[in-house]
Structures are given as C-alpha cells and as structure tokens.
Motif scaffolding. Structure first.
Motif, PDB file in Angstrom:
ATOM      1  N   ARG A 129       0.837  -1.204   0.000  1.00 22.57           N
ATOM      2  CA  ARG A 129       0.000   0.000   0.000  1.00 22.57           C
ATOM      3  C   ARG A 129       0.867   1.247   0.000  1.00 22.57           C
ATOM      4  O   ARG A 129       2.015   1.219   0.406  1.00 22.57           O
ATOM      5  N   TRP A 130       0.261   2.343  -0.460  1.00 21.61           N
ATOM      6  CA  TRP A 130       0.981   3.601  -0.629  1.00 21.61           C
ATOM      7  C   TRP A 130       0.126   4.738  -0.100  1.00 21.61           C
ATOM      8  O   TRP A 130      -1.086   4.787  -0.342  1.00 21.61           O
ATOM      9  N   CYS A 131       0.785   5.644   0.603  1.00 22.22           N
ATOM     10  CA  CYS A 131       0.078   6.806   1.156  1.00 22.22           C
ATOM     11  C   CYS A 131       0.152   7.944   0.146  1.00 22.22           C
ATOM     12  O   CYS A 131       1.237   8.336  -0.285  1.00 22.22           O
ATOM     13  N   LEU A 132      -1.002   8.479  -0.214  1.00 21.04           N
ATOM     14  CA  LEU A 132      -1.039   9.575  -1.178  1.00 21.04           C
ATOM     15  C   LEU A 132      -0.638  10.892  -0.539  1.00 21.04           C
ATOM     16  O   LEU A 132      -0.253  11.839  -1.218  1.00 21.04           O
ATOM     17  N   GLU A 133      -0.732  11.003   0.779  1.00 18.77           N
ATOM     18  CA  GLU A 133      -0.439  12.263   1.471  1.00 18.77           C
ATOM     19  C   GLU A 133       1.058  12.465   1.681  1.00 18.77           C
ATOM     20  O   GLU A 133       1.608  13.488   1.322  1.00 18.77           O
ATOM     21  N   CYS A 134       1.726  11.469   2.286  1.00 18.79           N
ATOM     22  CA  CYS A 134       3.135  11.654   2.662  1.00 18.79           C
ATOM     23  C   CYS A 134       4.089  10.791   1.834  1.00 18.79           C
ATOM     24  O   CYS A 134       5.300  10.942   1.957  1.00 18.79           O
ATOM     25  N   GLY A 135       3.576   9.885   1.012  1.00 20.45           N
ATOM     26  CA  GLY A 135       4.447   9.076   0.172  1.00 20.45           C
ATOM     27  C   GLY A 135       4.954   7.801   0.821  1.00 20.45           C
ATOM     28  O   GLY A 135       5.773   7.107   0.245  1.00 20.45           O
ATOM     29  N   TRP A 136       4.466   7.469   2.028  1.00 19.38           N
ATOM     30  CA  TRP A 136       4.896   6.231   2.673  1.00 19.38           C
ATOM     31  C   TRP A 136       4.441   5.047   1.826  1.00 19.38           C
ATOM     32  O   TRP A 136       3.330   5.034   1.286  1.00 19.38           O
ATOM     33  N   SER A 137       5.300   4.080   1.693  1.00 24.23           N
ATOM     34  CA  SER A 137       4.978   2.883   0.939  1.00 24.23           C
ATOM     35  C   SER A 137       5.439   1.685   1.737  1.00 24.23           C
ATOM     36  O   SER A 137       6.568   1.667   2.252  1.00 24.23           O
ATOM     37  N   GLY A 138       4.592   0.675   1.835  1.00 24.86           N
ATOM     38  CA  GLY A 138       4.994  -0.492   2.594  1.00 24.86           C
ATOM     39  C   GLY A 138       4.002  -1.622   2.493  1.00 24.86           C
ATOM     40  O   GLY A 138       2.972  -1.516   1.835  1.00 24.86           O
ATOM     41  N   VAL A 139       4.355  -2.689   3.150  1.00 19.60           N
ATOM     42  CA  VAL A 139       3.531  -3.893   3.138  1.00 19.60           C
ATOM     43  C   VAL A 139       2.694  -3.916   4.409  1.00 19.60           C
ATOM     44  O   VAL A 139       3.206  -3.658   5.491  1.00 19.60           O
ATOM     45  N   VAL A 140       1.412  -4.190   4.252  1.00 20.13           N
ATOM     46  CA  VAL A 140       0.510  -4.281   5.394  1.00 20.13           C
ATOM     47  C   VAL A 140      -0.216  -5.622   5.342  1.00 20.13           C
ATOM     48  O   VAL A 140      -0.286  -6.266   4.305  1.00 20.13           O
ATOM     49  N   ARG A 141      -0.744  -6.014   6.494  1.00 15.61           N
ATOM     50  CA  ARG A 141      -1.543  -7.245   6.531  1.00 15.61           C
ATOM     51  C   ARG A 141      -2.864  -7.004   5.827  1.00 15.61           C
ATOM     52  O   ARG A 141      -3.396  -5.903   5.858  1.00 15.61           O
ATOM     53  N   GLN A 142      -3.386  -8.044   5.255  1.00 16.67           N
ATOM     54  CA  GLN A 142      -4.705  -7.938   4.657  1.00 16.67           C
ATOM     55  C   GLN A 142      -5.715  -7.995   5.797  1.00 16.67           C
ATOM     56  O   GLN A 142      -5.710  -8.939   6.589  1.00 16.67           O
ATOM     57  N   ALA A 143      -6.560  -6.972   5.892  1.00 19.44           N
ATOM     58  CA  ALA A 143      -7.494  -6.899   7.000  1.00 19.44           C
ATOM     59  C   ALA A 143      -8.596  -7.939   6.884  1.00 19.44           C
ATOM     60  O   ALA A 143      -9.069  -8.476   7.865  1.00 19.44           O
ATOM     61  N   GLN A 144      -9.005  -8.218   5.670  1.00 16.90           N
ATOM     62  CA  GLN A 144     -10.105  -9.152   5.444  1.00 16.90           C
ATOM     63  C   GLN A 144      -9.706 -10.074   4.306  1.00 16.90           C
ATOM     64  O   GLN A 144      -9.141  -9.625   3.321  1.00 16.90           O
ATOM     65  N   SER A 145     -10.007 -11.330   4.401  1.00 20.29           N
ATOM     66  CA  SER A 145      -9.573 -12.249   3.358  1.00 20.29           C
ATOM     67  C   SER A 145     -10.370 -12.035   2.078  1.00 20.29           C
ATOM     68  O   SER A 145     -11.491 -11.536   2.089  1.00 20.29           O
TER      69      SER A 145
END
Ligand code: ZN
Length: 82
Positions: free
Chosen positions: A57-73
C-alpha cells in the motif's frame, strides 16, 4: 540420514516462527502509520500469488509505501459482494 531430517525440520520451524512474527508486526490497519491518511492499494501479481496474506500500500499524502496485513480475506470479500 535421520540427523539431516531433524536439522532440516528445525530450520523449517525457525523460518515459520520468524515469518509468523514478521506477519504479526506488519500494520493491520489501512491508514498510514506516519500521517493517518487512507492508503491506496498497489497491485502486485507476484506478491499476490506468493504471499496472499499481505498487500503493498501507498500513502497519497506523505508518500509512505509499505507492506501491510490484509485486513479481510479475499474469500470473505467475494462472498460479501455476491
Ligand atoms: Zn502518510
């Protein structure tokens, strides 16, 4: 031969433990850990096939990019759509 099997099993067990802890350390929410804005999904075909439990996932506001857990299958999402 038995010692090789035992050592290989302990290596696999260690890898499973490390992967479990890394997965649990990933952020589960879909908001940016830096600024709190909503994250945009970046689709990766290879990541989706190899590790379907995480998303890039990527943040449109600050440019953070990283891997996150999938909240829902994905199975639950498909069932909810139909
Ligand atoms: Zn951000």
């Amino acid at each position: 031969m038995l010692i090789v099997v035992v050592l290989f099993a302990t290596v696999l067990l260690r890898a499973a433990i490390v992967m479990t802890f890394v997965y649990l350390m990933l952020p589960a929410k879909r908001v940016c850990p830096r600024c709190g804005a909503k994250l945009a999904l970046i689709r990766h075909t290879l990541l989706r096939v190899l590790v379907p439990a995480v998303e890039h996932r990527w943040c449109l506001e600050c440019g953070w990019s990283g891997v996150v857990r999938q909240a829902q299958s994905r199975v639950i999402k498909r069932a909810a759509r139909s």
